[in-house]
Design a protein around this motif. Sequence first.
Motif, PDB file in Angstrom:
ATOM      1  N   GLY A   3       0.821  -1.201   0.000  1.00 52.54           N
ATOM      2  CA  GLY A   3       0.000   0.000   0.000  1.00 52.54           C
ATOM      3  C   GLY A   3       0.855   1.252   0.000  1.00 52.54           C
ATOM      4  O   GLY A   3       1.858   1.364  -0.710  1.00 52.54           O
ATOM      5  N   ASP A   4       0.441   2.222   0.801  1.00 57.60           N
ATOM      6  CA  ASP A   4       1.152   3.502   0.897  1.00 57.60           C
ATOM      7  C   ASP A   4       2.238   3.500   1.961  1.00 57.60           C
ATOM      8  O   ASP A   4       2.899   4.528   2.192  1.00 57.60           O
ATOM      9  CB  ASP A   4       0.144   4.629   1.198  1.00 57.60           C
ATOM     10  CG  ASP A   4      -0.870   4.792   0.075  1.00 57.60           C
ATOM     11  OD1 ASP A   4      -0.502   4.508  -1.082  1.00 57.60           O
ATOM     12  OD2 ASP A   4      -2.022   5.179   0.365  1.00 57.60           O
ATOM     13  N   GLU A   5       2.415   2.349   2.617  1.00 57.33           N
ATOM     14  CA  GLU A   5       3.442   2.271   3.656  1.00 57.33           C
ATOM     15  C   GLU A   5       4.829   2.349   3.022  1.00 57.33           C
ATOM     16  O   GLU A   5       5.037   1.917   1.886  1.00 57.33           O
ATOM     17  CB  GLU A   5       3.312   0.958   4.436  1.00 57.33           C
ATOM     18  CG  GLU A   5       2.014   0.819   5.214  1.00 57.33           C
ATOM     19  CD  GLU A   5       1.973   1.774   6.392  1.00 57.33           C
ATOM     20  OE1 GLU A   5       3.054   2.044   6.970  1.00 57.33           O
ATOM     21  OE2 GLU A   5       0.870   2.246   6.727  1.00 57.33           O
ATOM     22  N   PRO A   6       5.807   2.902   3.739  1.00 54.96           N
ATOM     23  CA  PRO A   6       7.178   2.915   3.197  1.00 54.96           C
ATOM     24  C   PRO A   6       7.720   1.490   3.065  1.00 54.96           C
ATOM     25  O   PRO A   6       7.291   0.570   3.771  1.00 54.96           O
ATOM     26  CB  PRO A   6       7.962   3.712   4.243  1.00 54.96           C
ATOM     27  CG  PRO A   6       7.123   3.710   5.470  1.00 54.96           C
ATOM     28  CD  PRO A   6       5.711   3.563   5.050  1.00 54.96           C
ATOM     29  N   GLN A  54      -3.268  -9.273   1.254  1.00 55.93           N
ATOM     30  CA  GLN A  54      -3.389  -8.077   0.419  1.00 55.93           C
ATOM     31  C   GLN A  54      -2.203  -7.973  -0.539  1.00 55.93           C
ATOM     32  O   GLN A  54      -1.124  -8.484  -0.268  1.00 55.93           O
ATOM     33  CB  GLN A  54      -3.469  -6.825   1.296  1.00 55.93           C
ATOM     34  CG  GLN A  54      -4.681  -6.790   2.218  1.00 55.93           C
ATOM     35  CD  GLN A  54      -5.983  -6.847   1.447  1.00 55.93           C
ATOM     36  OE1 GLN A  54      -6.168  -6.132   0.458  1.00 55.93           O
ATOM     37  NE2 GLN A  54      -6.890  -7.701   1.907  1.00 55.93           N
ATOM     38  N   PRO A  55      -2.392  -7.296  -1.673  1.00 57.76           N
ATOM     39  CA  PRO A  55      -1.293  -7.161  -2.644  1.00 57.76           C
ATOM     40  C   PRO A  55      -0.087  -6.441  -2.022  1.00 57.76           C
ATOM     41  O   PRO A  55      -0.236  -5.577  -1.159  1.00 57.76           O
ATOM     42  CB  PRO A  55      -1.913  -6.323  -3.768  1.00 57.76           C
ATOM     43  CG  PRO A  55      -3.390  -6.489  -3.616  1.00 57.76           C
ATOM     44  CD  PRO A  55      -3.639  -6.666  -2.149  1.00 57.76           C
ATOM     45  N   PHE A  56       1.089  -6.801  -2.463  1.00 60.15           N
ATOM     46  CA  PHE A  56       2.308  -6.130  -2.018  1.00 60.15           C
ATOM     47  C   PHE A  56       3.348  -6.208  -3.129  1.00 60.15           C
ATOM     48  O   PHE A  56       3.148  -6.899  -4.147  1.00 60.15           O
ATOM     49  CB  PHE A  56       2.837  -6.727  -0.708  1.00 60.15           C
ATOM     50  CG  PHE A  56       3.210  -8.181  -0.789  1.00 60.15           C
ATOM     51  CD1 PHE A  56       4.510  -8.572  -1.096  1.00 60.15           C
ATOM     52  CD2 PHE A  56       2.267  -9.174  -0.541  1.00 60.15           C
ATOM     53  CE1 PHE A  56       4.854  -9.908  -1.168  1.00 60.15           C
ATOM     54  CE2 PHE A  56       2.609 -10.510  -0.604  1.00 60.15           C
ATOM     55  CZ  PHE A  56       3.902 -10.881  -0.920  1.00 60.15           C
ATOM     56  N   THR A  57       4.431  -5.497  -2.929  1.00 59.52           N
ATOM     57  CA  THR A  57       5.486  -5.419  -3.942  1.00 59.52           C
ATOM     58  C   THR A  57       6.812  -5.881  -3.354  1.00 59.52           C
ATOM     59  O   THR A  57       7.194  -5.465  -2.253  1.00 59.52           O
ATOM     60  CB  THR A  57       5.640  -3.982  -4.470  1.00 59.52           C
ATOM     61  OG1 THR A  57       4.392  -3.545  -5.024  1.00 59.52           O
ATOM     62  CG2 THR A  57       6.712  -3.903  -5.541  1.00 59.52           C
ATOM     63  N   VAL A  58       7.506  -6.739  -4.081  1.00 59.48           N
ATOM     64  CA  VAL A  58       8.851  -7.172  -3.723  1.00 59.48           C
ATOM     65  C   VAL A  58       9.833  -6.283  -4.488  1.00 59.48           C
ATOM     66  O   VAL A  58       9.754  -6.175  -5.726  1.00 59.48           O
ATOM     67  CB  VAL A  58       9.074  -8.652  -4.064  1.00 59.48           C
ATOM     68  CG1 VAL A  58      10.489  -9.079  -3.689  1.00 59.48           C
ATOM     69  CG2 VAL A  58       8.049  -9.528  -3.350  1.00 59.48           C
ATOM     70  N   ILE A  59      10.724  -5.645  -3.766  1.00 66.11           N
ATOM     71  CA  ILE A  59      11.678  -4.707  -4.368  1.00 66.11           C
ATOM     72  C   ILE A  59      13.090  -5.247  -4.184  1.00 66.11           C
ATOM     73  O   ILE A  59      13.496  -5.601  -3.071  1.00 66.11           O
ATOM     74  CB  ILE A  59      11.562  -3.314  -3.711  1.00 66.11           C
ATOM     75  CG1 ILE A  59      10.117  -2.806  -3.787  1.00 66.11           C
ATOM     76  CG2 ILE A  59      12.516  -2.329  -4.369  1.00 66.11           C
ATOM     77  CD1 ILE A  59       9.871  -1.558  -2.964  1.00 66.11           C
ATOM     78  N   TYR A  60      13.832  -5.318  -5.280  1.00 65.96           N
ATOM     79  CA  TYR A  60      15.221  -5.788  -5.199  1.00 65.96           C
ATOM     80  C   TYR A  60      16.116  -4.835  -5.993  1.00 65.96           C
ATOM     81  O   TYR A  60      15.833  -4.504  -7.145  1.00 65.96           O
ATOM     82  CB  TYR A  60      15.367  -7.201  -5.746  1.00 65.96           C
ATOM     83  CG  TYR A  60      16.775  -7.735  -5.616  1.00 65.96           C
ATOM     84  CD1 TYR A  60      17.294  -8.082  -4.375  1.00 65.96           C
ATOM     85  CD2 TYR A  60      17.592  -7.861  -6.731  1.00 65.96           C
ATOM     86  CE1 TYR A  60      18.594  -8.549  -4.243  1.00 65.96           C
ATOM     87  CE2 TYR A  60      18.890  -8.335  -6.616  1.00 65.96           C
ATOM     88  CZ  TYR A  60      19.386  -8.667  -5.359  1.00 65.96           C
ATOM     89  OH  TYR A  60      20.677  -9.129  -5.230  1.00 65.96           O
ATOM     90  N   ARG A  61      17.191  -4.379  -5.347  1.00 61.60           N
ATOM     91  CA  ARG A  61      18.157  -3.485  -6.005  1.00 61.60           C
ATOM     92  C   ARG A  61      19.451  -4.266  -6.231  1.00 61.60           C
ATOM     93  O   ARG A  61      20.226  -4.501  -5.300  1.00 61.60           O
ATOM     94  CB  ARG A  61      18.411  -2.256  -5.149  1.00 61.60           C
ATOM     95  CG  ARG A  61      19.294  -1.214  -5.833  1.00 61.60           C
ATOM     96  CD  ARG A  61      19.248   0.111  -5.089  1.00 61.60           C
ATOM     97  NE  ARG A  61      19.657  -0.041  -3.712  1.00 61.60           N
ATOM     98  CZ  ARG A  61      20.931   0.010  -3.306  1.00 61.60           C
ATOM     99  NH1 ARG A  61      21.902   0.165  -4.178  1.00 61.60           N
ATOM    100  NH2 ARG A  61      21.221  -0.108  -2.024  1.00 61.60           N
TER     101      ARG A  61
END
Length: 710
Positions: A315-318, A358-365
């Motif tokens: 969501g809008d959470e950091p 709930q939907p979420f995003t996996v972020i990898y740098r």
Amino acid sequence: MFRISFTSTSRAGVFASLPAFLFVSLLVSLFALLITSLLVQPAFAQAPDRISNIRTPWSNVVQPEWLQQVFPEAERFSDKQGEPPVYSAYRSNPETSAEELLGYVFLSADVPPEEKGYSAPVAMLVGLRVDNTLTGIKVLNYTESFRYSLGDFVADEPYQAQFRDKSITDEFKLTRDIDGLSGATLTSFGMTRGVRNAARRVATAYLDFEEGDALARDWEENAREQLDLLSWQDMLDSGMVKTITIPMPVQTDLQLTITYIGRRVIGEFFIGSDDYTRAERDASARLGSGEMMLLAVGGSAAAQYRQDRLSLQQGDEPARRVQQNRFVTAGNADEGMIAGRATYAGAIAMDEDFDITQPFTVIYRPPGVTESVTIDYELAGIGLQLARNEPILSLQEIAYNERVAAGFFAQLAYGPPWMNSPEADAPWRDMPWGKILMLAIILTLVMTAFLRKSGPLRWATLTLTLVYLGFIDGGFLSVSHITATIAQGPTTFLSNLPVLLIVTFTIVTTLLWGRVFCSTLCPFGAVQDFITRFSPKNWQIRVPQWIHDRALYIKYAILALIVGTALANSNISIFQYFEPFGTLFYFSSSFVLWGILLLILIACLVIERFYCRYVCPLGAALGVMSLLSPFRIARVPQCNVCSLCEHACPTGAIRGPAIDFKECVRCDICENKLITKAGSCRHSMAEIDRRFKGKGNVSVISSSNNRAQG
């Protein structure tokens, strides 16, 4: 005597008096130790047994007194025996003085696999009551590294007391159900899970314990059944599994695969039982977490993956960086569905406040890359149902719901309407078409013979009924079908089309025309007709009317007895003693039943359709139904002066012009005689009156009286 002077305040004076300060400090310490010992001694004196009971003996050789310490209610213990090996605990019942089993004591090492603490399993003695509650534990030995710095740190009374009276159905979650040992989280975790798992295995072996409720186990089995049908491509297409390939500066690519493994059934499906058990244990030991996501790493650049560059955002959470302690190993990707699709796998133990549904995003740098790569993920299919703890239907139930939701023709294309139930999932191609075709032929012949009043066709149908329904198929009706309906309801026929067809045919024809079933569709009725046809005519006797009129109610009494017994107790079965055709067609092994059959067959030799007249409970039930039949046998005025049909009736149902319709089996004999005018009906009533010299009805009455007297 010592003199101590504090007059000097110079640095030299302070150091000069240092021995005196040390001496005073020593005196104060000794005094404090003396006071403490005097205060503490009574407390130790009050419970010396309790303190000694929890001290670790550093031995796995079980002593008799240790059994009593773990299971204090018991008076006697058996030798260690059984599988897994246990000591059975007994005591005398104060009311009966008989010895009763209280439960079991077992060594954790005897119920593998053992749970590991910080460095090794902790050997424990555990007591378990027959009601699946614990009586207590005793630590016997352990080699945890804390022991060398903390001493016997497991001998903690408050910690061990938490296991007393605890049900093995509890989760045994550390920090929630059980408070751990301070500074020894992994040891506490290993002991807690070790006690729970070992006790559950013993309860399963000796107390018929089943983990979880039956419904949850059914849902888990349904989930496993559905998962096994999925291919890797199916899961990619549905979004259940997400895979992304990341270009890397050095090697070609890095492949990340993510999916949900928060429940055992889906975790074992993806990474295998051993790897899932290890990952779940590590995640629980560190964080007490139950929700996990699988992150499988593959591609030629798999070695360049860095866990500290992984974040999650919802969501809008950091975005939250996945901390090192939240990433546990999940094996080498060589088991389960992930096998061959990655180089190794890890599991992310999710934060408790993270809503996995709930939907979420996996972020990898990636290293050396300025922009991050994202994978948008949302649980789907079985994974979402498991995470929500929703009911998971079986394949049968899913197919049933699809049929119900479909239109009529779609249902008809799948299978017949009578198969439209969750339990009956056989489509048309699985129907017993041979039986259905043969039964359709017989039913067609029965109705054709009945409607056309064809004697030869009726005898041909009787032959087919006797051979096929009697000896080959055994698909005849019985009063047992009535008792089965009482016990289970009419649904007992819905999954058996041949029986359903016979039942429907019998009910419909009985309500319309009477006992057509008894005429041509009953195999034992056919037996009786063949006996009458081929036995010597001089063997037949006519039952006196007054006896017949009373004896025919015997079958109604038998029907009432069978139905009453079924209503009172569905487990009692007596119908076989009154239905000899079961003995004949199923070749019973009972001498008693064969004796009953023989007596009835002998009776049929001398009294036409003896069984139908006086014994048959199914015939009695159909007789009651036939009272509602609108289409009955026609009678004509000539019947008042004729006794031909009355003498020819196989069941004695005719009384001059009247017919006792509940006793009529619609054999067509009297109707054929009326059609062919075989009796007085060949003459007109005018001619009959002339023959009686104009006496009219007087002759009719006189003739009836003479017949009754004869």
